[in-house]
Design an enzyme around this catalytic site. Structure first.
Site, PDB file in Angstrom:
ATOM      1  N   TRP A   1       0.817  -1.226   0.000  1.00  0.00           N
ATOM      2  CA  TRP A   1       0.000   0.000   0.000  1.00  0.00           C
ATOM      3  C   TRP A   1       0.844   1.266   0.000  1.00  0.00           C
ATOM      4  CZ3 TRP A   1      -4.492  -1.035   4.056  1.00  0.00           C
ATOM      5  CH2 TRP A   1      -5.197  -2.184   3.664  1.00  0.00           C
TER       6      TRP A   1
ATOM      7  N   HIS B   1      12.773  -2.238  -1.139  1.00  0.00           N
ATOM      8  CA  HIS B   1      11.958  -1.732  -2.246  1.00  0.00           C
ATOM      9  C   HIS B   1      12.733  -0.620  -2.962  1.00  0.00           C
ATOM     10  CE1 HIS B   1       8.779   0.240  -4.486  1.00  0.00           C
ATOM     11  NE2 HIS B   1       8.103  -0.888  -4.378  1.00  0.00           N
TER      12      HIS B   1
ATOM     13  N   GLU C   1      11.890   2.139  -4.050  1.00  0.00           N
ATOM     14  CA  GLU C   1      11.629   3.493  -3.534  1.00  0.00           C
ATOM     15  C   GLU C   1      12.486   3.775  -2.305  1.00  0.00           C
ATOM     16  OE1 GLU C   1       7.378   3.072  -3.378  1.00  0.00           O
ATOM     17  OE2 GLU C   1       7.337   3.072  -5.571  1.00  0.00           O
TER      18      GLU C   1
ATOM     19  N   GLY D   1       1.363  -2.793  -6.269  1.00  0.00           N
ATOM     20  CA  GLY D   1       1.293  -1.471  -5.653  1.00  0.00           C
ATOM     21  C   GLY D   1      -0.077  -0.849  -5.879  1.00  0.00           C
TER      22      GLY D   1
HETATM   23  P1  PGA Z   1       2.851  -0.737  -8.898  1.00  0.00           P
HETATM   24  O1  PGA Z   1       3.948  -0.885  -7.736  1.00  0.00           O
HETATM   25  O2  PGA Z   1       2.046  -2.001  -8.901  1.00  0.00           O
HETATM   26  O3  PGA Z   1       2.043   0.471  -8.529  1.00  0.00           O
HETATM   27  O4  PGA Z   1       3.606  -0.546 -10.186  1.00  0.00           O
HETATM   28  C1  PGA Z   1       4.601  -2.101  -7.491  1.00  0.00           C
HETATM   29  C2  PGA Z   1       5.540  -1.954  -6.332  1.00  0.00           C
HETATM   30  O5  PGA Z   1       6.158  -0.901  -6.185  1.00  0.00           O
HETATM   31  O6  PGA Z   1       5.701  -2.901  -5.534  1.00  0.00           O
END
Ligand code: PGA
Length: 257
Positions: A10, A94, A96, A234
């Site tokens: 999330w 991740h 990010e 995501g």
């Molecule tokens: P997304 O993200 O499905 O919005 O592309 C996947 C994730 O970052 O795990």
């Protein structure tokens, strides 16, 4: 036979009230779908409430990160002891976190060790940027990330964890890797690297997820690939209908395999 695992990441979305509403909306449908593992990974604030709502069901709860120390002067961090009060899974590394918050291969490795030491199942993310992909460096990059993440981790531990292959250019862009591309990296790079390090029996039981713009419309094709054992979802995991569809289609792919 590897049991597929679908996890909803999330990210930094949903207040506690919104999380409760989302779980209430999809819980019964998710519980009614068998033969795949289902995991919800809310933001930390909502974790206890989501864990309470799914208590007694086969739905798993995961955190999106953790610190490797058990306690101490680490302002803003959450320890494995705190995570395991409510979660059995934890997303680690991740892209990010790697790109925006300075996560390194070394911190990823420390977090994996800590998670395993506390009985948590790590979902370890690896993935290449568009630039690396265009330079033809995807294979060496992913192999390097896998190898660095697994330093000092035993074969039995590797067999229990999950690696998510998430090409960065596919995350949140609507542009998923093709099923063939995703299969190729999952088999020839992720699983092959684990086989090289630990031997084929360990590699054969490791579950590998694909992540990056997974949605109901591409789920069946991705899940039909022999080396894709689930998805880290995501955006589509924030919509009850979409996430339930993704889980349902994945279960269907298993039964028709
Ligand atoms: P997304 O993200 O499905 O919005 O592309 C996947 C994730 O970052 O795990």
């Amino acid at each position: 036979m590897r049991k597929p695992i679908l996890a909803g990441n999330w990210k930094m979305n949903k207040t506690v009230a919104e999380a409760i509403a989302l779980v209430s909306e999809m819980k019964d449908d998710l519980v009614s779908i068998h033969s795949v593992d289902k995991v919800l990974c809310p933001a930390f604030m909502a974790v206890p409430e989501v864990a309470r709502l799914v208590n007694g069901t086969d739905l798993g709860v995961g955190a999106q990160d953790l610190h490797w120390e058990e306690s101490g002067a680490y302002t803003g961090e959450v320890s494995p002891l705190m995570v395991k009060e409510f979660c059995s899974y934890v997303i680690i590394g991740h892209s990010e976190r790697r790109e925006l918050f300075g996560e390194t291969d070394e911190s990823v490795n420390r977090k994996i060790s800590a998670a395993l030491a506390h009985g948590l199942t790590p979902i370890v993310c690896v993935g290449e940027t568009l630039e690396l992909r265009e330079q033809g460096r995807t294979e060496s990059w992913i192999a390097g990330q896998v190898e660095a993440a697994l330093q000092g981790i035993t074969a039995a531990q590797v067999a229990s964890m999950i690696i998510a292959y998430e090409p960065i250019w596919a995350i949140g862009t609507g542009l998923a890797a093709t099923a063939e591309e995703a299969q190729r990296v999952c088999r020839d790079v992720v699983r092959a690297t684990v086989a090289k390090l630990y031997g084929p029996p360990t590699a054969d039981v490791l579950r590998i997820q694909y992540g990056g713009s997974v949605k109901p419309s591409n789920t069946a094709e991705l899940m039909a690939q022999p080396d894709i054992d689930g998805a880290l979802v995501g955006g589509a995991s924030l919509e009850a209908y979409d996430f339930v569809e993704i889980v349902r289609l994945s279960a269907q792919a298993v039964s028709s395999a």
